[in-house]
Design a protein around this motif. Sequence first.
Motif, PDB file in Angstrom:
ATOM      1  N   ALA A  42       0.865  -1.184   0.000  1.00  0.00           N
ATOM      2  CA  ALA A  42       0.000   0.000   0.000  1.00  0.00           C
ATOM      3  C   ALA A  42       0.901   1.233   0.000  1.00  0.00           C
ATOM      4  CB  ALA A  42      -0.914  -0.008   1.235  1.00  0.00           C
ATOM      5  N   PRO A  43       0.360   2.395  -0.374  1.00  0.00           N
ATOM      6  CA  PRO A  43       1.184   3.609  -0.422  1.00  0.00           C
ATOM      7  C   PRO A  43       1.797   3.954   0.934  1.00  0.00           C
ATOM      8  CG  PRO A  43      -0.884   3.955  -1.579  1.00  0.00           C
ATOM      9  CD  PRO A  43      -0.994   2.632  -0.884  1.00  0.00           C
ATOM     10  N   ILE A  44       2.992   4.532   0.868  1.00  0.00           N
ATOM     11  CA  ILE A  44       3.690   5.007   2.069  1.00  0.00           C
ATOM     12  C   ILE A  44       3.656   6.527   2.034  1.00  0.00           C
ATOM     13  CG2 ILE A  44       5.919   5.107   3.252  1.00  0.00           C
ATOM     14  CD1 ILE A  44       6.439   2.365   1.633  1.00  0.00           C
ATOM     15  N   MET A  45       3.059   7.128   3.062  1.00  0.00           N
ATOM     16  CA  MET A  45       2.908   8.581   3.103  1.00  0.00           C
ATOM     17  C   MET A  45       3.965   9.179   4.025  1.00  0.00           C
ATOM     18  SD  MET A  45       1.457  11.381   2.224  1.00  0.00           S
ATOM     19  CE  MET A  45      -0.060  10.921   1.382  1.00  0.00           C
ATOM     20  N   VAL A  46       4.700  10.151   3.517  1.00  0.00           N
ATOM     21  CA  VAL A  46       5.710  10.870   4.305  1.00  0.00           C
ATOM     22  C   VAL A  46       5.299  12.331   4.371  1.00  0.00           C
ATOM     23  CG1 VAL A  46       8.149  11.487   4.497  1.00  0.00           C
ATOM     24  CG2 VAL A  46       7.500   9.273   3.523  1.00  0.00           C
ATOM     25  N   GLU A  47       5.114  12.859   5.577  1.00  0.00           N
ATOM     26  CA  GLU A  47       4.706  14.252   5.757  1.00  0.00           C
ATOM     27  C   GLU A  47       5.827  15.008   6.466  1.00  0.00           C
ATOM     28  OE1 GLU A  47       1.007  14.109   7.852  1.00  0.00           O
ATOM     29  OE2 GLU A  47      -0.103  13.341   6.130  1.00  0.00           O
ATOM     30  N   ILE A  48       6.276  16.101   5.860  1.00  0.00           N
ATOM     31  CA  ILE A  48       7.403  16.877   6.391  1.00  0.00           C
ATOM     32  C   ILE A  48       6.902  18.271   6.727  1.00  0.00           C
ATOM     33  CG2 ILE A  48       9.713  17.762   5.907  1.00  0.00           C
ATOM     34  CD1 ILE A  48      10.072  15.440   3.939  1.00  0.00           C
ATOM     35  N   PHE A  49       7.080  18.665   7.987  1.00  0.00           N
ATOM     36  CA  PHE A  49       6.488  19.906   8.496  1.00  0.00           C
ATOM     37  C   PHE A  49       7.550  20.961   8.777  1.00  0.00           C
ATOM     38  CE2 PHE A  49       3.605  16.486   9.590  1.00  0.00           C
ATOM     39  CZ  PHE A  49       2.382  16.996   9.191  1.00  0.00           C
ATOM     40  N   PRO A  50       7.362  22.196   8.261  1.00  0.00           N
ATOM     41  CA  PRO A  50       8.314  23.272   8.548  1.00  0.00           C
ATOM     42  C   PRO A  50       8.134  23.883   9.929  1.00  0.00           C
ATOM     43  CG  PRO A  50       6.601  24.061   7.076  1.00  0.00           C
ATOM     44  CD  PRO A  50       6.352  22.591   7.273  1.00  0.00           C
ATOM     45  N   GLU A  51       6.993  23.595  10.585  1.00  0.00           N
ATOM     46  CA  GLU A  51       6.733  24.103  11.935  1.00  0.00           C
ATOM     47  C   GLU A  51       6.724  22.932  12.911  1.00  0.00           C
ATOM     48  OE1 GLU A  51       6.466  27.203  12.850  1.00  0.00           O
ATOM     49  OE2 GLU A  51       6.478  28.110  10.851  1.00  0.00           O
ATOM     50  N   GLN A  52       7.517  23.050  13.975  1.00  0.00           N
ATOM     51  CA  GLN A  52       7.629  21.937  14.927  1.00  0.00           C
ATOM     52  C   GLN A  52       6.282  21.625  15.581  1.00  0.00           C
ATOM     53  OE1 GLN A  52       7.655  21.343  18.427  1.00  0.00           O
ATOM     54  NE2 GLN A  52       8.482  19.280  18.163  1.00  0.00           N
ATOM     55  N   ASN A  53       5.505  22.652  15.912  1.00  0.00           N
ATOM     56  CA  ASN A  53       4.213  22.411  16.547  1.00  0.00           C
ATOM     57  C   ASN A  53       3.252  21.668  15.629  1.00  0.00           C
ATOM     58  OD1 ASN A  53       4.512  23.286  19.155  1.00  0.00           O
ATOM     59  ND2 ASN A  53       3.775  25.354  18.780  1.00  0.00           N
ATOM     60  N   ASP A  54       3.314  21.959  14.323  1.00  0.00           N
ATOM     61  CA  ASP A  54       2.460  21.222  13.385  1.00  0.00           C
ATOM     62  C   ASP A  54       2.837  19.748  13.357  1.00  0.00           C
ATOM     63  OD1 ASP A  54       1.147  23.530  12.792  1.00  0.00           O
ATOM     64  OD2 ASP A  54       2.101  23.865  10.859  1.00  0.00           O
ATOM     65  N   PHE A  55       4.150  19.488  13.361  1.00  0.00           N
ATOM     66  CA  PHE A  55       4.622  18.096  13.429  1.00  0.00           C
ATOM     67  C   PHE A  55       4.088  17.418  14.691  1.00  0.00           C
ATOM     68  CE2 PHE A  55       7.824  15.570  15.728  1.00  0.00           C
ATOM     69  CZ  PHE A  55       7.858  14.438  14.934  1.00  0.00           C
ATOM     70  N   ALA A  56       4.170  18.121  15.836  1.00  0.00           N
ATOM     71  CA  ALA A  56       3.748  17.528  17.111  1.00  0.00           C
ATOM     72  C   ALA A  56       2.246  17.267  17.123  1.00  0.00           C
ATOM     73  CB  ALA A  56       4.145  18.449  18.263  1.00  0.00           C
ATOM     74  N   ILE A  57       1.462  18.202  16.594  1.00  0.00           N
ATOM     75  CA  ILE A  57       0.007  18.029  16.583  1.00  0.00           C
ATOM     76  C   ILE A  57      -0.380  16.851  15.682  1.00  0.00           C
ATOM     77  CG2 ILE A  57      -2.158  19.079  15.797  1.00  0.00           C
ATOM     78  CD1 ILE A  57      -0.954  21.778  16.811  1.00  0.00           C
ATOM     79  N   ARG A  58       0.249  16.771  14.508  1.00  0.00           N
ATOM     80  CA  ARG A  58      -0.046  15.656  13.592  1.00  0.00           C
ATOM     81  C   ARG A  58       0.375  14.319  14.209  1.00  0.00           C
ATOM     82  NH1 ARG A  58      -1.469  11.829  11.105  1.00  0.00           N
ATOM     83  NH2 ARG A  58      -1.308  11.482   8.856  1.00  0.00           N
ATOM     84  N   THR A  59       1.461  14.350  14.987  1.00  0.00           N
ATOM     85  CA  THR A  59       2.032  13.113  15.522  1.00  0.00           C
ATOM     86  C   THR A  59       1.410  12.717  16.854  1.00  0.00           C
ATOM     87  OG1 THR A  59       4.120  13.727  14.454  1.00  0.00           O
ATOM     88  CG2 THR A  59       4.202  11.969  16.083  1.00  0.00           C
ATOM     89  N   PHE A  60       1.281  13.708  17.763  1.00  0.00           N
ATOM     90  CA  PHE A  60       0.851  13.401  19.130  1.00  0.00           C
ATOM     91  C   PHE A  60      -0.504  13.997  19.486  1.00  0.00           C
ATOM     92  CE2 PHE A  60       5.541  14.019  19.145  1.00  0.00           C
ATOM     93  CZ  PHE A  60       5.909  12.684  19.245  1.00  0.00           C
ATOM     94  N   GLY A  61      -1.017  14.912  18.657  1.00  0.00           N
ATOM     95  CA  GLY A  61      -2.293  15.555  18.944  1.00  0.00           C
ATOM     96  C   GLY A  61      -2.164  16.849  19.705  1.00  0.00           C
ATOM     97  N   LEU A  62      -0.973  17.118  20.262  1.00  0.00           N
ATOM     98  CA  LEU A  62      -0.758  18.307  21.077  1.00  0.00           C
ATOM     99  C   LEU A  62       0.558  18.961  20.702  1.00  0.00           C
ATOM    100  CD1 LEU A  62      -1.703  16.836  24.574  1.00  0.00           C
ATOM    101  CD2 LEU A  62      -2.989  18.611  23.371  1.00  0.00           C
ATOM    102  N   PRO A  63       0.673  20.286  20.893  1.00  0.00           N
ATOM    103  CA  PRO A  63       1.983  20.921  20.704  1.00  0.00           C
ATOM    104  C   PRO A  63       2.993  20.324  21.674  1.00  0.00           C
ATOM    105  CG  PRO A  63       0.238  22.562  20.882  1.00  0.00           C
ATOM    106  CD  PRO A  63      -0.363  21.252  21.275  1.00  0.00           C
ATOM    107  N   GLY A  64       4.253  20.438  21.354  1.00  0.00           N
ATOM    108  CA  GLY A  64       5.303  19.864  22.205  1.00  0.00           C
ATOM    109  C   GLY A  64       6.169  18.934  21.379  1.00  0.00           C
ATOM    110  N   GLY A  65       6.497  17.786  21.971  1.00  0.00           N
ATOM    111  CA  GLY A  65       7.272  16.790  21.234  1.00  0.00           C
ATOM    112  C   GLY A  65       8.674  17.235  20.884  1.00  0.00           C
ATOM    113  N   ALA A  66       9.208  18.220  21.642  1.00  0.00           N
ATOM    114  CA  ALA A  66      10.567  18.691  21.348  1.00  0.00           C
ATOM    115  C   ALA A  66      11.540  17.525  21.474  1.00  0.00           C
ATOM    116  CB  ALA A  66      10.946  19.803  22.313  1.00  0.00           C
ATOM    117  N   GLY A  67      12.493  17.458  20.560  1.00  0.00           N
ATOM    118  CA  GLY A  67      13.474  16.377  20.581  1.00  0.00           C
ATOM    119  C   GLY A  67      13.183  15.295  19.566  1.00  0.00           C
ATOM    120  N   TYR A  68      11.909  15.177  19.146  1.00  0.00           N
ATOM    121  CA  TYR A  68      11.566  14.200  18.115  1.00  0.00           C
ATOM    122  C   TYR A  68      11.873  14.800  16.745  1.00  0.00           C
ATOM    123  CZ  TYR A  68       9.075  11.094  21.327  1.00  0.00           C
ATOM    124  OH  TYR A  68       8.748  10.230  22.339  1.00  0.00           O
TER     125      TYR A  68
END
Length: 691
Positions: free
Chosen positions: A280-306
């Motif tokens: 099946a397709p593999i989706m890669v999403e690359i975010f220029p804003e760290q908070n957007d990455f955290a929200i997409r990944t964890f649901g909340l801002p944060g996730g510093a260090g990932y």
Amino acid sequence: MLEMFYDRVRDSNPDFLEAYIATAELAIEKGDYKVAAETLAEAERIDDTDPRTSYLKARAFESSDADVTTEALQRALELNPNHVPSLLMLAELALDRELYDDAKSSIAEALKINPSEPDAWALRSVIAHLEGDSEREQKMRLKALSTWNENPRVDYLIGSNLSQKYRFAEGAAYQRRALEFDPDYHAAKFQLAQDLLRLGNDEKGWTLAHSVAENDPYNVIAHNLLTLHDRIKDFSVLESGNIHVRMDPEEADLYGEAVLELLTEARATLCKKYDIQPDAPIMVEIFPEQNDFAIRTFGLPGGAGYLGVCFGRVITANSPASQGERPHNWKSVLWHEFCHVVTLEKTKNRMPRWLSEGISVYEERMRNPAWGESMTPQYREMILSESLTPVSKLSSAFLSPPSPLHLQFAYYESSLVIEFLIEKHGLESLKTVLVSLGDGLSIDDALTRSVGSLDRLDVEFATYAREKASSFAPDADWSRDELPNDASTAELAKWVEEHPANYWGLRSLAEAWIAEKQDEKALPVLVKIVELGAVTPERDGPLEWLADVYQRLDQEKREREIREKVLAISSDALPSYRRLIEIATKHNDWQKVLKYSEEMLAIQPLQPFAYQHMVVAAEELDKPGKKIRPLKVLLQMDPIDPAALNYKLARACFETDDTTSAKRHVLSALEDAPRYRDAHGLLLEIVAKEQ
């Protein structure tokens, strides 16, 4: 609810604890952990003997501060050892750490207090699923439903805990069961939305998330996701076979093509090595804003260090733009995450975190020795002390590390386990372990079947790791016992004179001399560290200090040699790349300018420096084809003189026989600068060639 009911109660009776408890419960349900934490701080002031306050505090900080969570949970159980919600939370935390015996013990304690507790039986069903016992799994589920046979929370709890283990397909199936009992059960609906998004089923996932937000407008996590969805609607989607990359449009223009090239290489290399082809397709999403990455990944801002996270066929990653002046090597990050795609696919997402991370870090090193974690003085010390975690308990090292250094070490140690397994038992043996995990065996059983006794594995690996650690700079003195504390630089210099091979003394003295701008004195100290072989890819560490000292002392040849050493072991040595490009340019060494510039873009593709030098080097080497890509990128970077860049690009295209592109760019140059004489001349050449 707060304004019309709870706040009015608190206003009329500021010391009524139940209003604070109810407010905190509501805030946690909606994902508003800030309000929950503030409310619970007031509740503790009113009554710090109620275990509910401490339990809810643990829930409020669960996603942000492990230490506060642990302390609050311990406090709740000190106040009431029979507090069932705290016992069950303790079980869930043990499940996260793969400490299944501890989880079973906490669940058993809860069932002694309430033999019919649905959550306790639901968690037992989770453990049975993770242990591959489907018959017991269903038996435990039925016990959880025995007091209410259509209780949607039971399947929601089982499913959400499975999703926590990256079993998103199984988790989604349980959420659908919960919604059969109650189609309006928001917790299950939203968890299903998140599961679908992590499975790559974006259309259904986003539709469901919108539905939850409409019906539950105070759900903070749902609101965050939908806000993010609005922002990423305009992202570019790049495709290569079954790889789909979603990026900010400007970044896609700058290095999207390079991202696709790397991921295509990773697919070819790693899928072949591990005998797996994602269907099946593999989706890669690359975010220029760290908070957007955290929200997409964890649901909340944060996730510093990932830097990136892989859910199976979905990868989320931070772009270099979100990482400040010295970002990590984006190529090594994406290679690492794509390796997760391969191993999770092979095991059907049934693998412990240490094994998954260990293989990914190991494969980084296989692709490029400068990528991934490697031995450091700190790691050497930890391996030879009591910090080495047995293989059988490695997953807990990721979920409850005492410090960020311990978390980094967990990645390195896991990769060392993989290195050991492959060296001693071969790659085929490791692949057998992955196949067994995919068939439903536990990691303990899979390892035992493939490599033998776990106790023996723990002992043999510890010996292997200690040998590795001992062989790192073996002539250095690594003791710290006699190292003076708070000594002056002169006192430290005298101590180092008496202990000339002590790494920690040499390092401290070099740092002190540099701080005092005494480069001549720092130089022999740093050279000694290098001679001892105690150098690492550490950012702003002794090797980089030595290169900077040589630069300040105008010893260019030695500086260049040391910076080359930095590049050989570091994946993100931007300062050394920049300086080597400057040196090579000064000496007209255009091949090296081109080489360093191309390598620098693997770390930072968003700054013009490397592209500008690539253009100059390609011109000097008479390689017009090498100029086209960097000139196109520079045109995207809001240049001061776009006419000149368009002219250069038109000339490069013309020299590579692409007259159509050459005409387009020379006309763009003339649009910006109608009297651009060289551009007019080139246009005449293009027309003549066309005729």
